[in-house]
Design a protein around this motif. Structure first.
Motif, mmCIF file in Angstrom:
data_model
loop_
_atom_site.group_PDB
_atom_site.id
_atom_site.type_symbol
_atom_site.label_atom_id
_atom_site.label_comp_id
_atom_site.label_asym_id
_atom_site.label_seq_id
_atom_site.Cartn_x
_atom_site.Cartn_y
_atom_site.Cartn_z
ATOM 1 N N LEU A 1 68.555 50.860 122.104
ATOM 2 C CA LEU A 1 68.756 49.844 123.160
ATOM 3 C C LEU A 1 69.108 50.531 124.474
ATOM 4 C CD1 LEU A 1 70.696 47.051 121.212
ATOM 5 C CD2 LEU A 1 68.561 46.726 122.471
ATOM 6 N N ALA A 2 69.908 51.581 124.385
ATOM 7 C CA ALA A 2 70.271 52.326 125.601
ATOM 8 C C ALA A 2 69.032 52.982 126.204
ATOM 9 C CB ALA A 2 71.332 53.373 125.263
ATOM 10 N N GLN A 3 68.191 53.559 125.324
ATOM 11 C CA GLN A 3 66.972 54.239 125.823
ATOM 12 C C GLN A 3 65.985 53.240 126.425
ATOM 13 O OE1 GLN A 3 65.857 55.936 122.102
ATOM 14 N NE2 GLN A 3 66.993 57.847 122.416
ATOM 15 N N LEU A 4 65.816 52.109 125.748
ATOM 16 C CA LEU A 4 64.768 51.162 126.152
ATOM 17 C C LEU A 4 65.201 50.241 127.281
ATOM 18 C CD1 LEU A 4 63.577 50.173 122.557
ATOM 19 C CD2 LEU A 4 62.275 51.509 124.223
ATOM 20 N N GLU A 5 66.479 49.858 127.280
ATOM 21 C CA GLU A 5 66.956 48.840 128.231
ATOM 22 C C GLU A 5 68.050 49.354 129.151
ATOM 23 O OE1 GLU A 5 65.836 45.444 128.444
ATOM 24 O OE2 GLU A 5 64.192 46.329 127.295
ATOM 25 N N ASN A 6 68.421 50.611 128.978
ATOM 26 C CA ASN A 6 69.499 51.186 129.769
ATOM 27 C C ASN A 6 70.771 50.340 129.650
ATOM 28 O OD1 ASN A 6 70.631 53.064 131.421
ATOM 29 N ND2 ASN A 6 70.014 52.039 133.330
#
Ligand SMILES: O=P(O)(O)OC[C@H]1O[C@H](OP(=O)(O)OP(=O)(O)O)[C@H](O)[C@@H]1O
Ligand SMILES: O=c1cc[nH]c(=O)[nH]1
Length: 182
Positions: free
Chosen positions: A53-58
């Motif tokens: 989620l951090a990688q895809l949506e920051n």
């Protein structure tokens, strides 16, 4: 019988990525999410989903840990009659009240672990919504519980067992199936 690998590391990681995309697609308010992993391997899977989620949506989504052992329906006889919410072994980094909690576990079988997890969560607050993500659904439910996000449906017979391996604990990722002794 020796365990037979049915899902390799790459396929398992893809399944977790797909679950993450589905969580994104089905949630308008991602800021309201809290991921809660069920001990033991659910915690590592929840952390993986949070990382994606951090990688895809920051986005930084809080990840909690839930220990459901004292909420299982086969330990009540060992407890006294006064219901004592027991949070030992659980750790929630934020209040879950009014949040959308996504419970994460490695395998769903009878559904009794998830039933216990719902009780454990409700003792911690009043979520706006609870969803369920599992890496493997092996069938044979004994309760009316159905996951919202499933990595792999793996049909099994009752004399089989699914074992999920996570690199953080087991040195490698993978899913295997083995026969259990009668
Ligand atoms: O739907 P159910 O019939 O409840 O089965 C699913 C549960 O069984 C396993 O946990 P287990 O109790 O083996 O503990 P573990 O996670 O520490 O391996 C698995 O991790 C799930 O939490
Ligand atoms: O096969 C099973 C059943 C319950 N929990 C597991 O981890 N595997």
């Amino acid at each position: 019988m020796a365990a037979k690998q049915v899902v390799d590391s790459v396929t398992m990681q893809r399944a977790l990525t797909r679950i993450t995309y589905e969580i994104i697609e089905q949630n308008k308010d991602l800021e309201n999410l809290v991921l809660v992993g069920i001990k033991t391997r659910g915690i590592y899977l929840a952390e993986r989903i949070a990382k994606r989620l951090a990688q895809l949506e920051n986005l930084t989504v809080p990840v909690g840990e839930l220990d459901i052992r004292l909420y299982r329906d086969d330990v009540h006889h060992q407890l006294d009659h006064h219901h004592q919410p027991n949070v030992e072994g659980s750790s929630l980094p934020v209040s879950i009240t009014d949040r959308h909690v996504v419970l994460v576990d490695d395998v769903i079988f009878t559904g009794r672990t998830i039933r216990a997890a719902l009780d454990a969560l409700m003792d911690q607050g009043r979520p706006q919504k609870i969803s369920l993500a599992v890496l493997v659904d092996r069938g044979h439910r004994e309760l009316p519980i159905r996951p919202d996000f499933v990595g792999k449906n793996i049909p099994t017979s009752l004399n089989e067992e699914i074992n999920v391996q996570v690199a953080e604990l087991d040195g490698t990722d993978g899913i295997s199936i083995s026969k259990v002794e009668a």
